[in-house]
Design a protein around this motif. Structure first.
Motif, PDB file in Angstrom:
ATOM      1  N   GLN A   1      17.236  16.430   8.508  1.00  0.00           N
ATOM      2  CA  GLN A   1      16.104  17.271   8.131  1.00  0.00           C
ATOM      3  C   GLN A   1      14.786  16.496   8.094  1.00  0.00           C
ATOM      4  O   GLN A   1      13.725  17.074   8.322  1.00  0.00           O
ATOM      5  N   SER A   2      14.857  15.188   7.807  1.00  0.00           N
ATOM      6  CA  SER A   2      13.636  14.394   7.604  1.00  0.00           C
ATOM      7  C   SER A   2      13.110  13.763   8.885  1.00  0.00           C
ATOM      8  O   SER A   2      11.896  13.578   9.036  1.00  0.00           O
ATOM      9  N   LEU A   3      14.009  13.394   9.811  1.00  0.00           N
ATOM     10  CA  LEU A   3      13.605  12.641  11.002  1.00  0.00           C
ATOM     11  C   LEU A   3      13.910  13.448  12.257  1.00  0.00           C
ATOM     12  O   LEU A   3      14.899  14.178  12.311  1.00  0.00           O
ATOM     13  N   SER A   4      13.061  13.263  13.296  1.00  0.00           N
ATOM     14  CA  SER A   4      13.285  14.012  14.541  1.00  0.00           C
ATOM     15  C   SER A   4      12.733  13.241  15.733  1.00  0.00           C
ATOM     16  O   SER A   4      11.801  12.442  15.616  1.00  0.00           O
TER      17      SER A   4
ATOM     18  N   LEU B   1       0.881  -1.168   0.000  1.00  0.00           N
ATOM     19  CA  LEU B   1       0.000   0.000   0.000  1.00  0.00           C
ATOM     20  C   LEU B   1       0.920   1.219   0.000  1.00  0.00           C
ATOM     21  O   LEU B   1       1.652   1.447   0.961  1.00  0.00           O
ATOM     22  N   TYR B   2       0.893   1.981  -1.063  1.00  0.00           N
ATOM     23  CA  TYR B   2       1.883   3.041  -1.265  1.00  0.00           C
ATOM     24  C   TYR B   2       1.568   4.270  -0.417  1.00  0.00           C
ATOM     25  O   TYR B   2       0.449   4.772  -0.417  1.00  0.00           O
ATOM     26  N   GLY B   3       2.587   4.725   0.291  1.00  0.00           N
ATOM     27  CA  GLY B   3       2.509   5.975   1.018  1.00  0.00           C
ATOM     28  C   GLY B   3       3.684   6.851   0.627  1.00  0.00           C
ATOM     29  O   GLY B   3       4.669   6.369   0.052  1.00  0.00           O
ATOM     30  N   MET B   4       3.595   8.148   0.933  1.00  0.00           N
ATOM     31  CA  MET B   4       4.675   9.051   0.556  1.00  0.00           C
ATOM     32  C   MET B   4       4.895  10.086   1.647  1.00  0.00           C
ATOM     33  O   MET B   4       3.942  10.626   2.216  1.00  0.00           O
ATOM     34  N   PHE B   5       6.159  10.320   1.940  1.00  0.00           N
ATOM     35  CA  PHE B   5       6.548  11.348   2.898  1.00  0.00           C
ATOM     36  C   PHE B   5       7.711  12.133   2.303  1.00  0.00           C
ATOM     37  O   PHE B   5       8.773  11.572   2.024  1.00  0.00           O
ATOM     38  N   GLU B   6       7.485  13.402   2.089  1.00  0.00           N
ATOM     39  CA  GLU B   6       8.495  14.308   1.521  1.00  0.00           C
ATOM     40  C   GLU B   6       9.109  13.757   0.229  1.00  0.00           C
ATOM     41  O   GLU B   6      10.320  13.826   0.004  1.00  0.00           O
ATOM     42  N   GLY B   7       8.233  13.163  -0.588  1.00  0.00           N
ATOM     43  CA  GLY B   7       8.674  12.665  -1.888  1.00  0.00           C
ATOM     44  C   GLY B   7       9.259  11.276  -1.874  1.00  0.00           C
ATOM     45  O   GLY B   7       9.626  10.758  -2.934  1.00  0.00           O
ATOM     46  N   TYR B   8       9.338  10.622  -0.707  1.00  0.00           N
ATOM     47  CA  TYR B   8       9.911   9.280  -0.600  1.00  0.00           C
ATOM     48  C   TYR B   8       8.786   8.276  -0.368  1.00  0.00           C
ATOM     49  O   TYR B   8       7.965   8.440   0.540  1.00  0.00           O
ATOM     50  N   VAL B   9       8.770   7.215  -1.192  1.00  0.00           N
ATOM     51  CA  VAL B   9       7.697   6.227  -1.161  1.00  0.00           C
ATOM     52  C   VAL B   9       8.032   5.126  -0.162  1.00  0.00           C
ATOM     53  O   VAL B   9       9.169   4.653  -0.094  1.00  0.00           O
TER      54      VAL B   9
ATOM     55  N   LYS C   1       5.581  10.184   9.835  1.00  0.00           N
ATOM     56  CA  LYS C   1       5.956  11.569   9.491  1.00  0.00           C
ATOM     57  C   LYS C   1       7.344  11.962  10.011  1.00  0.00           C
ATOM     58  O   LYS C   1       7.528  13.034  10.586  1.00  0.00           O
ATOM     59  N   GLY C   2       8.298  11.080   9.816  1.00  0.00           N
ATOM     60  CA  GLY C   2       9.668  11.432  10.167  1.00  0.00           C
ATOM     61  C   GLY C   2      10.024  11.189  11.617  1.00  0.00           C
ATOM     62  O   GLY C   2      10.790  11.958  12.206  1.00  0.00           O
ATOM     63  N   ALA C   3       9.477  10.102  12.202  1.00  0.00           N
ATOM     64  CA  ALA C   3       9.797   9.765  13.593  1.00  0.00           C
ATOM     65  C   ALA C   3      11.167   9.109  13.658  1.00  0.00           C
ATOM     66  O   ALA C   3      11.455   8.185  12.889  1.00  0.00           O
ATOM     67  N   GLY C   4      12.024   9.583  14.561  1.00  0.00           N
ATOM     68  CA  GLY C   4      13.330   8.953  14.698  1.00  0.00           C
ATOM     69  C   GLY C   4      14.222   9.676  15.688  1.00  0.00           C
ATOM     70  O   GLY C   4      14.525  10.850  15.499  1.00  0.00           O
ATOM     71  N   ASP C   5      14.650   8.969  16.737  1.00  0.00           N
ATOM     72  CA  ASP C   5      15.591   9.561  17.684  1.00  0.00           C
ATOM     73  C   ASP C   5      17.014   9.319  17.187  1.00  0.00           C
ATOM     74  O   ASP C   5      17.222   8.847  16.063  1.00  0.00           O
ATOM     75  N   ILE C   6      18.002   9.626  18.023  1.00  0.00           N
ATOM     76  CA  ILE C   6      19.395   9.526  17.596  1.00  0.00           C
ATOM     77  C   ILE C   6      19.744   8.100  17.202  1.00  0.00           C
ATOM     78  O   ILE C   6      20.530   7.874  16.270  1.00  0.00           O
TER      79      ILE C   6
ATOM     80  N   PRO D   1      12.643   1.510   8.864  1.00  0.00           N
ATOM     81  CA  PRO D   1      12.532   2.690   7.995  1.00  0.00           C
ATOM     82  C   PRO D   1      11.112   3.016   7.543  1.00  0.00           C
ATOM     83  O   PRO D   1      10.703   4.180   7.548  1.00  0.00           O
ATOM     84  N   ASP D   2      10.331   1.997   7.119  1.00  0.00           N
ATOM     85  CA  ASP D   2       8.965   2.280   6.659  1.00  0.00           C
ATOM     86  C   ASP D   2       8.134   2.923   7.757  1.00  0.00           C
ATOM     87  O   ASP D   2       7.325   3.822   7.497  1.00  0.00           O
ATOM     88  N   LEU D   3       8.333   2.461   8.991  1.00  0.00           N
ATOM     89  CA  LEU D   3       7.583   3.016  10.111  1.00  0.00           C
ATOM     90  C   LEU D   3       8.019   4.448  10.402  1.00  0.00           C
ATOM     91  O   LEU D   3       7.187   5.296  10.758  1.00  0.00           O
TER      92      LEU D   3
END
Length: 615
Positions: free
Chosen positions: A505-508, A421-429, A531-536, A524-526
């Motif tokens: 810039q994409s993850l925070s 099921l295709y999703g897109m975030f900031e131009g990345y599928v 919407k760019g979830a990611g800690d250090i 990565p997909d998650l």
């Protein structure tokens, strides 16, 4: 060899091997394979006997078949007459056939050869089909019947154990939390040139982390590929079925109506035992065959198989206010080979039925009890810390006899079996269906996330978007300064800093916290689905994976108890004096220096030696 001798050999081999392959050391599939091999050996001997009878035996063969060997040429010559089956010998021996008769007679003999060969081929095919049918009707049924008898006894003994109140005990609850990580930042293409010209220090590390090995799932004793389809076709009644939406995909389960014609009442020990024995006497094998076929076709892991069974059970029993759907789920998991327990959670206010699952990997943020040294996790239960301290779980300490396999939460994103099921975030599928499934899994240890491959969509989106963009950036840089060729080391540094800029810039951490995923390591997909979830930690792992797999840049991950940071293999001596890597700390691995992609915050306890993960 006479027919009576062949029959004697056949019977002797069968009854000699059958008791041997019935021992517990072989599973059902292995027993069937051994019996098949025995039958084929017998079939080969049987066919050899037929050929030897048709063509003659040993030294008498040439006289009876009217063939003559010409010593000078090594060919076989035909006399005036020919045994019909001689073609088989000629073909198998590879010898040249020489016809001494005239042309007409030669053509006639050639046709006789062809007809004889075809007849022998058809006879052998008929023998093969007959043996296959006999095997399915006798050996396979007998093996299945033996297993059914054993399982019937196991279910009876288990029900007796459940009925006994002394088999149940009370257990206190515990919970582990994922380590918290200090936040930090990477070097990027906006990092200011370093004024420090001194080389950074070498960091000693404690050990190299090894990736988790793959856990093999149990396979039901009587299962084979397509068993679910066969089970449905053989059911007398097909009117009763349930449908569910499993991560967006509609699945159907057919079952006998009587299988759900019982309740648990107030979930007393005797009622649970009665419920168990009732299910054991019903046609649950057809249900297991269908569910496991879904697991195989959709490439589900162990925990997703639990989710599948639970979803169907909730629909079949309308969730059951007394825990019927939970008891049914545990029953099916046990018959499949998974260890799972039915428990009763006693809180200050009420007694609630729960499912307890042992998991191969450590799970964070999920309450569990210890039975012996093994943790059993309360799945799909939300408890506050206060409730945990005041609660106990009642369950039995003895597992079902053939349920010996804990569940694993490992997945293979690249081998995901459902339609994307295709999703897109900031131009990345990315694959939204896969991300949703990853989100439903318990939080596991970092080892199962480190070396997992990208999903197919993520692999393509990183390759098609990042590589051309970075190459274009380098080309523009070269065109802007035609006086000097950009070195390979400098190009590599440009790719590294551009990649770290993209990830920063994409993850925070803020997006991860708002998604309530701070207790999880993320795939990565998650990360992109949320919407760019990611800690250090998430950002560091994603950087290393892309650098190694997409750009072939050697990268390792440095892991402190409370911090994570990538380290990149660069030819620093060939970089400009203003490069941030000239003064960066580094680790040495296999004789090469890997430079940290940033500075370690002062709040990190660097007195503890870190560990290293290598891709």
């Amino acid at each position: 060899m006479e027919y009576s001798g062949i029959v004697f050999l056949f019977v002797h081999l069968f009854f000699l091997v059958r008791p041997f392959v019935s021992i517990k050391g072989y599973d059902n599939i292995e027993r069937q394979e051994i019996m098949k091999k025995t039958l084929w050996i017998t079939a080969l001997l049987f066919t050899s006997g037929l050929i030897s009878q048709g063509m003659g035996r040993e030294d008498g063969f040439l006289q009876e078949s009217n063939l003559a060997i010409i010593p000078q040429t090594g060919t076989v010559a035909l006399r005036d007459t020919l045994a019909a089956d001689s073609i088989a010998l000629a073909d198998s021996s590879g010898m040249e056939l020489k016809v001494e008769a005239g042309d007409d007679k030669g053509e006639f003999i050639k046709e006789e050869f062809q007809q004889a060969g075809q007849a022998l081929k058809e006879s052998f095919q008929g023998l093969k089909e007959g043996l296959g049918s006999w095997f399915n009707e006798n050996i396979k049924v007998n093996a299945t019947g033996d297993y059914a008898d054993i399982q019937r006894q196991n279910n009876q003994l288990f029900a007796d154990m459940l009925r006994n109140p002394s088999s149940w005990g009370a257990y206190t609850l515990q919970m582990n939390q994922r380590p918290e990580y200090e936040e930090g930042r990477f070097f990027t293409n906006r990092t200011k040139p370093s004024s420090d010209t001194a080389r950074g220090k070498a960091i000693r590390y404690l050990s190299v982390i090894k990736p988790y090995g793959k856990i093999q799932s149990p396979v039901p004793e009587t299962y084979y590929s397509g068993a679910g389809t066969d089970a449905v076709s053989q059911m007398i009644s097909k009117q009763q079925f349930s449908e569910i939406k499993f991560f967006g995909q509609t699945l159907k389960l057919v079952y006998e109506p009587s299988i759900k014609a019982i309740g648990l009442g107030k979930s007393k020990e005797k009622q649970i035992a009665k419920f168990w024995q009732y299910l054991a006497d019903e046609n649950h094998a057809a249900v297991i065959a269908q569910l496991y076929q879904y697991k195989e076709e959709l490439k589900l892991n162990d925990y997703q198989y639990y989710q599948l069974v639970r979803a169907f059970a909730d629909v079949m029993f309308a969730k059951g206010k007394h825990g019927e759907s939970l008891a049914f789920t545990v029953f099916i998991l046990n018959q499949t080979g998974y260890d799972a327990r039915l428990g009763k959670l006693q809180t200050e206010k009420k007694l609630t039925p729960v499912i307890l699952l042992p998991v191969w990997e450590e799970v964070y943020g999920m309450p569990y009890i210890l039975i012996g040294d093994n943790p059993y996790y309360l799945v799909d239960v939300q408890l506050r810390t206060k409730d945990m301290k005041e609660s106990v779980v009642q369950t039995y300490s003895k597992a079902f006899a053939s349920a010996t396999h804990p569940l694993s939460i490992q997945i293979d994103p690249a081998g995901f079996g459902m339609d994307p099921l295709y999703g897109m975030f900031e131009g990345y599928v990315y694959n939204e269906r896969l991300a949703e499934m990853e989100f439903s899994l318990p939080a596991g240890p970092m080892g199962i996330y480190l070396d997992e491959p990208f999903s197919n969509l993520m692999e393509k989106t990183f390759s098609y978007r990042l590589k051309p963009a970075f190459d274009s950036m380098i080309q523009r840089k070269q065109e802007s300064d035609l006086r000097q060729e950009i070195s390979n080391a400098e190009k590599q540094q440009m790719r590294v800093l551009q990649l770290s800029s993209f990830i920063e810039q994409s993850l925070s951490y803020q997006s991860k916290r708002s998604s309530r995923l701070t207790g999880h390591y993320l795939y990565p997909d998650l990360m992109f689905w949320k919407k760019g979830a990611g800690d250090i930690w998430d950002r560091s792992v994603l950087f290393c994976q892309i650098a190694n797999r997409i750009f072939d840049i050697p990268t390792v991950l440095l892991l402190y108890p409370d911090y994570a940071i990538p380290a990149v293999c660069l030819a620093v001596e060939d970089l400009p004096a203003t490069s941030p890597f000239r003064a960066a700390d580094y680790v040495e691995y296999n004789g090469k220096a890997y430079f940290l992609l940033g500075r370690i915050p002062k709040s990190v306890d660097t007195s503890v030696f870190p560990q290293v993960f290598v891709w």
